[in-house]
Design a protein around this motif. Structure first.
Motif, short mmCIF file in Angstrom:
data_model
loop_
_atom_site.label_atom_id
_atom_site.label_comp_id
_atom_site.label_asym_id
_atom_site.label_seq_id
_atom_site.Cartn_x
_atom_site.Cartn_y
_atom_site.Cartn_z
N ASN A 131 0.98 -0.99 0.04
CA ASN A 131 -0.09 0.02 0.03
C ASN A 131 0.86 1.54 0.08
N PRO A 132 1.26 1.65 -1.05
CA PRO A 132 2.20 2.90 -1.39
C PRO A 132 1.90 4.04 -0.44
N THR A 133 0.45 4.37 -0.46
CA THR A 133 0.13 5.44 0.33
C THR A 133 0.49 5.71 1.72
N GLN A 134 0.95 4.47 2.20
CA GLN A 134 1.47 4.70 3.92
C GLN A 134 2.74 5.45 3.82
N ARG A 135 3.19 5.89 2.36
CA ARG A 135 4.59 6.75 2.66
C ARG A 135 3.96 8.10 3.19
N ARG A 136 3.07 8.49 3.21
CA ARG A 136 2.43 9.99 3.67
C ARG A 136 2.77 10.05 5.04
N HIS A 137 2.81 9.07 5.62
CA HIS A 137 3.23 9.18 7.13
C HIS A 137 4.70 9.51 7.47
#
Length: 258
Positions: free
Chosen positions: A65-71
């Motif tokens: 889930n690449p959106t986890q990079r936002r953290h």
């Protein structure tokens, strides 16, 4: 340290040299992942949540889930559940666990655990670097020319050729361990003097950059700017046992033909 040891003993070492073909996958570009990587990350997530309930940015979680990079721009844990998976999957050392705690895009604490030797490196911003509880000061090899571990893997063809022609002849080249959990300690413990990294993923470098800088070495972008965990993943990075060694290599890189 207790968490990293527990994960090593319960999840990682029982799988070492004990993987079947069904236990290893390629995420693409000769980037393997094993069942132990996924089990390790799950156990680390659970353990870290007990220490501080923060988002966990893990290598395998981001792959799914690449959106986890936002953290990475906020407060978070950063985890590489098995750093050096290529080595681990082939039944060879070195490999380890990397954990960092970041705030506002900057690593504030970092831990590096060698799963086979038990070496435990730790650093907290402004409080120095430690190996197995003893404070250490980075030291180079003292060799002339200096010893360099230069990773060419992710460079484009032109940069690779320029590095081989204009940088490599000024150093005694040594192997790259394909494991940041080994490479950063080498830079402070008089095994290597300098390293060049092209790909700079947070889970590979957050803990090591902090630890090396706290030890009195230097790790920074080639233009001298600080490494940020939420920065460019291919921005390049120089690590060195001392600021002088870093400056010399940075000057050579800056002089490369465009």
């Amino acid at each position: 340290m207790a968490l990293m040891r527990e994960v090593t003993d319960r999840v990682i070492l029982p799988r070492y040299r004990n993987l079947g073909a069904q236990d290893i996958e390629d995420k693409g570009g000769n980037d393997p992942v094993t069942i132990a990587d996924r089990e390790s990350e799950a156990m680390l997530r659970e353990g870290l949540a007990r220490l501080a309930d923060l988002p966990v940015v893990g290598e395998e979680g981001v792959h799914a889930n690449p959106t986890q990079r936002r953290h990475l721009s906020g407060d978070c844990w950063i985890v590489d559940p098995i750093d050096g998976t290529r080595n681990f999957a082939s039944g060879q050392p070195p490999f380890g666990i990397l954990i960092a705690r970041a705030e506002g895009g900057v690593a504030r604490s970092g831990w590096i655990f060698d799963c086979l030797t038990g070496r435990f490196c730790a650093a907290h911003e402004g409080h120095g670097a430690f190996v197995d509880g003893e404070r250490i000061a980075a030291r180079g090899t003292g060799e002339k020319p200096p010893v360099a571990a230069i990773s060419l893997i992710f460079m484009d063809e032109a940069k690779r050729a320029a590095t081989i022609e204009h940088i490599c002849p000024h150093y005694r080249l040594t192997d790259i361990p394909y494991c940041a959990a080994e490479q950063y300690p080498r830079l402070a413990l008089s095994t290597n003097d300098v390293s060049i990294f092209e790909r700079t993923l947070a889970w590979d470098h957050a803990a090591g950059v902090l630890w090396l800088n706290e030890a009195g070495g230097r790790a920074a972008r080639p233009d001298g700017s600080p490494y940020r965990v939420d920065g460019d993943e291919y921005g390049g990075l120089i690590g060195a046992a001392s600021p002088d060694l870093w400056d010399d290599l940075a000057a050579r890189l800056a002089a490369l033909p465009a």
